[in-house]
Scaffold this motif. Sequence first.
Motif, short mmCIF file in Angstrom:
data_model
loop_
_atom_site.label_atom_id
_atom_site.label_comp_id
_atom_site.label_asym_id
_atom_site.label_seq_id
_atom_site.Cartn_x
_atom_site.Cartn_y
_atom_site.Cartn_z
N LEU A 4 1.10 -1.14 0.08
CA LEU A 4 -0.04 0.13 0.26
C LEU A 4 0.88 0.96 -0.09
O LEU A 4 1.94 1.47 0.70
CB LEU A 4 -1.20 0.19 1.63
CG LEU A 4 -2.10 -1.06 1.85
CD1 LEU A 4 -2.28 -0.73 2.73
CD2 LEU A 4 -3.03 -1.43 0.01
N LEU A 5 0.60 2.26 -1.36
CA LEU A 5 1.46 3.64 -0.94
C LEU A 5 0.27 4.98 -0.78
O LEU A 5 -0.66 4.67 -1.59
CB LEU A 5 2.52 3.53 -2.17
CG LEU A 5 3.14 5.15 -1.83
CD1 LEU A 5 4.19 4.81 -1.32
CD2 LEU A 5 4.02 4.58 -3.97
N GLU A 6 0.66 5.46 0.29
CA GLU A 6 -0.52 6.73 0.44
C GLU A 6 0.19 7.71 0.03
O GLU A 6 1.52 7.82 -0.49
CB GLU A 6 -0.28 6.99 2.04
CG GLU A 6 -1.41 5.62 2.83
CD GLU A 6 0.06 5.26 3.27
OE1 GLU A 6 -0.39 4.65 4.02
OE2 GLU A 6 1.47 4.94 3.03
N SER A 7 -0.43 8.62 -0.92
CA SER A 7 0.26 9.80 -1.58
C SER A 7 -1.14 11.11 -1.48
O SER A 7 -1.94 10.88 -1.04
CB SER A 7 0.73 9.70 -2.90
OG SER A 7 -1.03 10.22 -3.04
N GLY A 8 -0.47 12.28 -1.39
CA GLY A 8 -0.76 13.19 -1.40
C GLY A 8 -1.48 14.40 0.58
O GLY A 8 -1.99 15.60 -0.08
N GLY A 9 -0.53 13.81 0.89
CA GLY A 9 -0.34 14.68 2.50
C GLY A 9 0.64 15.99 1.60
O GLY A 9 1.23 16.10 0.99
N GLY A 10 0.34 17.02 3.22
CA GLY A 10 1.21 17.91 3.02
C GLY A 10 0.44 18.93 3.65
O GLY A 10 0.29 18.54 5.04
N SER A 11 0.62 20.29 4.33
CA SER A 11 1.01 21.43 4.22
C SER A 11 -0.21 22.45 4.73
O SER A 11 -0.65 23.03 3.05
CB SER A 11 1.79 21.79 5.27
OG SER A 11 1.37 22.95 6.32
N VAL A 12 -1.85 22.81 4.98
CA VAL A 12 -2.64 23.33 4.51
C VAL A 12 -3.16 24.10 5.12
O VAL A 12 -3.05 24.26 6.53
CB VAL A 12 -4.17 22.71 3.96
CG1 VAL A 12 -4.59 21.72 4.86
CG2 VAL A 12 -4.72 22.91 3.34
N GLN A 13 -3.50 25.42 5.43
CA GLN A 13 -4.51 26.41 6.23
C GLN A 13 -6.03 25.11 7.16
O GLN A 13 -6.27 24.66 6.27
CB GLN A 13 -4.59 26.95 5.91
CG GLN A 13 -3.18 28.01 5.63
CD GLN A 13 -3.07 29.40 6.22
OE1 GLN A 13 -4.58 29.93 4.92
NE2 GLN A 13 -2.51 30.49 6.01
N THR A 23 -2.95 3.76 -3.31
CA THR A 23 -2.60 2.08 -4.17
C THR A 23 -1.63 1.00 -4.02
O THR A 23 -1.56 1.36 -2.99
CB THR A 23 -1.03 3.19 -5.78
OG1 THR A 23 -1.45 4.33 -4.86
CG2 THR A 23 -1.05 2.73 -6.45
N ALA A 24 -2.85 0.08 -4.48
CA ALA A 24 -2.64 -1.58 -3.64
C ALA A 24 -2.46 -2.38 -4.88
O ALA A 24 -3.06 -1.69 -6.39
CB ALA A 24 -3.98 -2.01 -3.61
N SER A 25 -0.37 -2.86 -4.42
CA SER A 25 -0.27 -3.77 -5.38
C SER A 25 0.18 -4.89 -5.09
O SER A 25 -0.42 -5.02 -3.87
CB SER A 25 0.77 -3.02 -6.02
OG SER A 25 1.78 -2.42 -5.14
N LYS A 75 -9.14 -0.22 -10.04
CA LYS A 75 -7.85 0.66 -10.21
C LYS A 75 -7.20 -0.15 -8.36
O LYS A 75 -5.83 0.66 -8.82
CB LYS A 75 -7.07 1.90 -10.18
CG LYS A 75 -7.96 2.38 -11.96
CD LYS A 75 -8.11 3.92 -11.71
CE LYS A 75 -7.94 4.17 -13.33
NZ LYS A 75 -8.51 5.83 -13.65
N LYS A 76 -7.91 -0.81 -7.84
CA LYS A 76 -6.97 -0.90 -6.22
C LYS A 76 -6.39 0.25 -5.85
O LYS A 76 -5.48 0.39 -5.07
CB LYS A 76 -6.00 -1.42 -7.00
CG LYS A 76 -6.51 -3.33 -7.66
CD LYS A 76 -8.15 -3.93 -6.91
CE LYS A 76 -8.26 -5.58 -7.78
NZ LYS A 76 -9.34 -6.00 -6.63
N MET A 77 -7.68 1.35 -5.89
CA MET A 77 -6.83 2.39 -4.75
C MET A 77 -8.51 3.12 -4.17
O MET A 77 -9.52 2.80 -4.13
CB MET A 77 -7.17 4.09 -6.03
CG MET A 77 -5.87 3.74 -7.43
SD MET A 77 -5.60 4.73 -8.41
CE MET A 77 -4.48 6.05 -6.50
N LEU A 78 -7.50 3.42 -3.10
CA LEU A 78 -8.92 4.44 -2.29
C LEU A 78 -7.91 6.09 -2.11
O LEU A 78 -7.00 6.15 -1.98
CB LEU A 78 -8.08 3.74 -0.73
CG LEU A 78 -9.10 4.07 0.66
CD1 LEU A 78 -10.63 3.70 0.08
CD2 LEU A 78 -8.29 3.35 1.68
N TYR A 79 -9.35 6.36 -1.88
CA TYR A 79 -9.40 8.53 -1.59
C TYR A 79 -9.83 8.54 -0.06
O TYR A 79 -10.94 7.75 -0.45
CB TYR A 79 -9.73 8.60 -2.94
CG TYR A 79 -8.89 8.09 -3.98
CD1 TYR A 79 -10.37 6.72 -4.68
CD2 TYR A 79 -8.41 8.45 -4.72
CE1 TYR A 79 -9.39 6.71 -5.78
CE2 TYR A 79 -7.94 8.03 -6.39
CZ TYR A 79 -8.77 7.19 -6.75
OH TYR A 79 -8.29 6.63 -8.08
#
Length: 126
Positions: A4-13, A23-25, A75-79
């Motif tokens: 499992l590979l996460e993406s999309g994190g970051g800093s926000v107000q 993404t699952a593989s 696509k074996k993806m989680l959001y």
Amino acid sequence: QVQLLESGGGSVQAGGSLGLSCTASGSAIRITSMAWFRQAPGKEREGVAGIATNGRTDYADSVKGRFTVSQDNAKKMLYLQMNSLKPEDTAMYYCAARTSGVPPYHSLSRVTYNYWGQGTQVTVTS
């Protein structure tokens, strides 16, 4: 094995939005349900949002009405779409997947899931 590979994190107000992806593989075909968890410094990992095989979703009370979990089975993806973010949402967010029939399924329980991603950091500033 499932990766499992996460993406999309970051800093926000505070008040802003972020979207996370997972993404699952590997042996992803074995996945029956998935979820998002988070862990803030000094706190236990907690369930945020889960989605079952039949599409049923569950949310922690603290994020209801603000977060939306969805998946793309093909696509074996989680959001996870996170709106109206608050400083208390700051944490490392983890994607989790279940491939086993045991223990009994509880969507926001850690023990339900047997595969975990490495996490992606979400920081919400005031």
